[in-house]
Design a protein around this motif. Structure first.
Motif, short mmCIF file in Angstrom:
data_model
loop_
_atom_site.label_atom_id
_atom_site.label_comp_id
_atom_site.label_asym_id
_atom_site.label_seq_id
_atom_site.Cartn_x
_atom_site.Cartn_y
_atom_site.Cartn_z
N UNK A 23 10.53 -5.52 12.04
CA UNK A 23 10.76 -6.73 12.70
C UNK A 23 10.72 -7.80 11.73
N UNK A 24 11.44 -8.76 11.78
CA UNK A 24 11.56 -10.05 10.87
C UNK A 24 11.76 -9.80 9.48
N UNK A 25 12.06 -8.73 9.16
CA UNK A 25 12.61 -8.21 7.63
C UNK A 25 11.22 -7.92 6.86
N UNK A 26 10.15 -7.63 7.59
CA UNK A 26 9.00 -7.21 6.93
C UNK A 26 8.93 -5.74 6.35
N UNK A 27 8.14 -5.66 5.30
CA UNK A 27 8.17 -4.08 4.76
C UNK A 27 6.66 -3.52 5.10
N UNK A 28 5.62 -4.27 5.22
CA UNK A 28 4.46 -3.75 5.37
C UNK A 28 3.84 -4.07 6.80
N UNK A 29 3.68 -2.83 7.69
CA UNK A 29 2.99 -3.16 9.07
C UNK A 29 1.40 -2.99 8.91
N UNK A 30 0.66 -3.89 9.28
CA UNK A 30 -0.81 -3.68 9.19
C UNK A 30 -1.28 -3.83 10.83
N UNK A 31 -2.17 -2.69 11.02
CA UNK A 31 -2.84 -2.81 12.36
C UNK A 31 -4.21 -2.47 12.18
N UNK A 32 -5.07 -3.07 13.10
CA UNK A 32 -6.40 -2.60 13.16
C UNK A 32 -6.76 -1.62 14.24
N UNK A 33 -7.28 -0.66 13.89
CA UNK A 33 -7.70 0.51 14.95
C UNK A 33 -9.28 0.42 15.20
N UNK A 34 -9.66 -0.42 16.22
CA UNK A 34 -11.14 -0.53 16.60
C UNK A 34 -11.51 0.56 17.45
N UNK A 35 -12.61 1.49 16.96
CA UNK A 35 -13.05 2.34 17.78
C UNK A 35 -14.13 2.09 18.63
N UNK A 36 -13.97 2.28 19.90
CA UNK A 36 -15.04 1.90 20.90
C UNK A 36 -15.71 3.16 21.55
#
Length: 296
Positions: A23-36
């Protein structure tokens, strides 16, 4: 010679695939995977700061519990300050043990992802019926607490039986984070239809780095930053996903938090160029993207 195979997906070179934009013409998706995660006292599995000896292993149990009592709250403050969305990979026992922490993540709109009942156990050693019951129990707890069923799953210890993807799809899951074989989402075959594999890191991940390789705080932060900078350059050619896997009892320690904050500030400084998102949002995009081939 014919090697045994899983049959979940076919080989595909990343340089030969269709190109698309996030979305938005972006090429790198970045997410945080926080383990609880929460652990049984005096039995079961758990990461070790140092050899703990016979049970009850107070040294390592208390070290891990620091993450829920202190580290996770410091991370929340940092995520708020940086305006970062988070995918929270949650043991279902966390709702009984630390309900205030789960309330805090719900209040900021974070995604809740299934992460088994507790990291004191592995689902891969169970019978098919027992594993299905584990998934159902964890899913029911999260659904009742959040008012909506979790769509993604990460197995405790990334442990899978031969039928885990089939059981997840049958239980209503849309995506898995278990398979670290790619930098793009990949549709996998199951007995009940396609299940999306979203990249979850085993290198930009504090458990293998800090616990496994004994990397220092600055070394782990450098791994995350170098990974981000290189993937940002690579994503000019192909859309990519970068996950950052965190555990509060590790990166919530004050000296590690400082190093982590610096690299997350670096990432956020590029937020106009990247898609800073959650794993579930990546699934939503992929569900309607014809450029990502589904298995036959």
């Amino acid at each position: 010679m014919q090697l045994k195979t899983h049959g979940r997906y076919d080989y595909s070179a990343i340089t030969k695939r269709p190109v698309y934009d996030w979305p938005g013409g972006k090429r790198l998706a970045v997410y945080i995977g926080l383990n609880l995660e929460h652990f049984a006292f005096g039995e079961g599995l758990g990461a070790e700061l140092a050899p703990g000896g016979p049970q009850p292993d107070v040294l390592n149990y208390a070290w891990r519990d620091y993450g829920n009592r202190v580290g996770a709250w410091r991370l929340l403050e940092m995520f708020d300050a940086l305006d970062m969305p988070v995918s929270v990979l949650t043991n279902s026992v966390m709702y009984d043990y630390a309900p205030a922490l789960m309330d805090a993540h719900r209040a900021r709109g974070d995604e809740i992802v299934g992460h088994g009942r507790t990291n004191s156990e592995r689902q891969s050693v169970l019978s098919e019926a027992e594993e299905a019951a584990l998934i159902a129990e964890a899913t029911d707890v999260l659904t009742r607490a959040e008012g909506v069923a979790p769509r993604g799953w990460l197995s405790p210890w990334i442990a899978e039986s031969p039928v885990t993807p089939d059981l997840l799809k049958a239980a209503g899951y849309d995506y898995t984070l278990n398979w670290a074989m790619d930098d793009q989402p990949v549709w996998m075959r199951t007995a009940h239809g396609p299940l999306l594999s979203i990249p979850y890191p085993q290198e930009a991940n504090d458990i293998p780095s800090i616990v496994g390789r004994k990397d220092g705080a600055d070394a782990f932060a450098q791994i995350v930053q170098e990974n981000f900078d290189e993937m940002r350059a690579q994503s000019v050619a192909q859309p990519l996903v970068m996950g950052i896997a965190l555990h509060p009892y590790l990166v919530g320690q004050p000296f590690r938090l400082r190093a982590l904050r610096r690299v997350l500030q670096h990432i956020c400084a590029h937020r106009d160029e990247i898609w800073l998102t959650r794993a579930g949002d990546i699934f939503d995009f992929c569900q309607t993207c014809d450029a990502i081939p589904r298995p036959e």
